[in-house]
Write a protein that holds these residues in place. Structure first.
Motif, PDB file in Angstrom:
ATOM      1  N   LEU A  50       0.706   9.394  -5.658  1.00 24.30           N
ATOM      2  CA  LEU A  50       1.216  10.747  -5.437  1.00 24.30           C
ATOM      3  C   LEU A  50       2.147  11.209  -6.554  1.00 24.30           C
ATOM      4  N   SER A  51       2.885  10.278  -7.144  1.00 27.22           N
ATOM      5  CA  SER A  51       3.830  10.674  -8.197  1.00 27.22           C
ATOM      6  C   SER A  51       3.134  10.947  -9.529  1.00 27.22           C
ATOM      7  N   THR A  52       1.888  10.527  -9.671  1.00 30.71           N
ATOM      8  CA  THR A  52       1.188  10.732 -10.943  1.00 30.71           C
ATOM      9  C   THR A  52      -0.083  11.562 -10.812  1.00 30.71           C
TER      10      THR A  52
ATOM     11  N   VAL B 105       0.836  -1.200   0.000  1.00 33.74           N
ATOM     12  CA  VAL B 105       0.000   0.000   0.000  1.00 33.74           C
ATOM     13  C   VAL B 105       0.877   1.259   0.000  1.00 33.74           C
ATOM     14  N   THR B 106       2.058   1.190   0.592  1.00 31.60           N
ATOM     15  CA  THR B 106       2.974   2.326   0.546  1.00 31.60           C
ATOM     16  C   THR B 106       3.444   2.588  -0.884  1.00 31.60           C
ATOM     17  N   VAL B 107       3.767   1.529  -1.602  1.00 31.48           N
ATOM     18  CA  VAL B 107       4.163   1.675  -3.006  1.00 31.48           C
ATOM     19  C   VAL B 107       2.988   2.202  -3.827  1.00 31.48           C
ATOM     20  N   GLY B 108       1.790   1.718  -3.538  1.00 28.91           N
ATOM     21  CA  GLY B 108       0.607   2.223  -4.223  1.00 28.91           C
ATOM     22  C   GLY B 108       0.382   3.704  -3.967  1.00 28.91           C
TER      23      GLY B 108
ATOM     24  N   MET C 155      -2.816   5.264 -14.333  1.00 29.71           N
ATOM     25  CA  MET C 155      -2.015   4.701 -13.241  1.00 29.71           C
ATOM     26  C   MET C 155      -2.378   5.350 -11.914  1.00 29.71           C
ATOM     27  N   SER C 156      -2.554   6.659 -11.941  1.00 26.90           N
ATOM     28  CA  SER C 156      -2.900   7.386 -10.736  1.00 26.90           C
ATOM     29  C   SER C 156      -4.226   6.890 -10.154  1.00 26.90           C
ATOM     30  N   LEU C 157      -5.216   6.750 -11.004  1.00 31.94           N
ATOM     31  CA  LEU C 157      -6.529   6.311 -10.523  1.00 31.94           C
ATOM     32  C   LEU C 157      -6.502   4.858 -10.048  1.00 31.94           C
TER      33      LEU C 157
ATOM     34  N   VAL D 269      -5.206   1.862  -3.063  1.00 30.50           N
ATOM     35  CA  VAL D 269      -4.931   2.372  -1.716  1.00 30.50           C
ATOM     36  C   VAL D 269      -6.224   2.453  -0.902  1.00 30.50           C
ATOM     37  N   LEU D 270      -7.301   2.901  -1.515  1.00 23.19           N
ATOM     38  CA  LEU D 270      -8.576   2.993  -0.799  1.00 23.19           C
ATOM     39  C   LEU D 270      -9.087   1.611  -0.387  1.00 23.19           C
TER      40      LEU D 270
END
Length: 124
Positions: free
Chosen positions: A71-73, A63-66, A101-103, A109-110
């Motif tokens: 956040l990066s995109t 989840v941290t990587v997610g 990718m962001s979505l 994460v949610l």
């Protein structure tokens, strides 16, 4: 959650392959979501264990990587919205791929947060 993590990893790899092919297979940066996807698959495989402590560790790493992927995109989401209102960007396929990718990462994460909350409630 481990199987869902693997599923999201496969989804990110598909986004990367589609983005890479749609850009004429000339932009290797289009494969960046595949890196996140491979990590998700690896973390999902490691989390698929009966040991609760190891499962919890790998899911928190995942989840941290997610979250980092989201956040990066996140700026690409804003750019995609601007594109839908007529803005022009030099590489629209890249904007759409990063927005996807962001979505995907946000949804992942949610789901993880919901699962962590449910696990906490069940353990209380």
């Amino acid at each position: 959650m481990a199987k869902m993590t693997i599923g999201f990893g496969v989804l990110l790899i598909l986004v990367a392959v589609i983005g890479f092919v749609s850009t004429g297979s000339t932009h290797p940066t289009a494969l960046i979501p595949a890196i996140f996807g491979v990590l998700f698959i690896i973390f999902g495989l490691f989390a698929n264990t009966p040991d609760a402590k190891k499962r919890m560790l790998w899911m928190h790493i995942s989840v941290t990587v997610g979250l980092l992927g989201f956040l990066s995109t996140i700026m690409a989401d804003v750019q995609a919205i601007k594109m839908s209102h007529g803005a022009v960007y030099p590489h629209p396929a890249a904007v759409l791929e990063k927005a996807a990718m962001s979505l995907i990462c946000l949804i992942y994460v949610l789901f993880c947060i919901r699962s962590f909350i449910n696990a906490r409630v069940r353990g209380a």
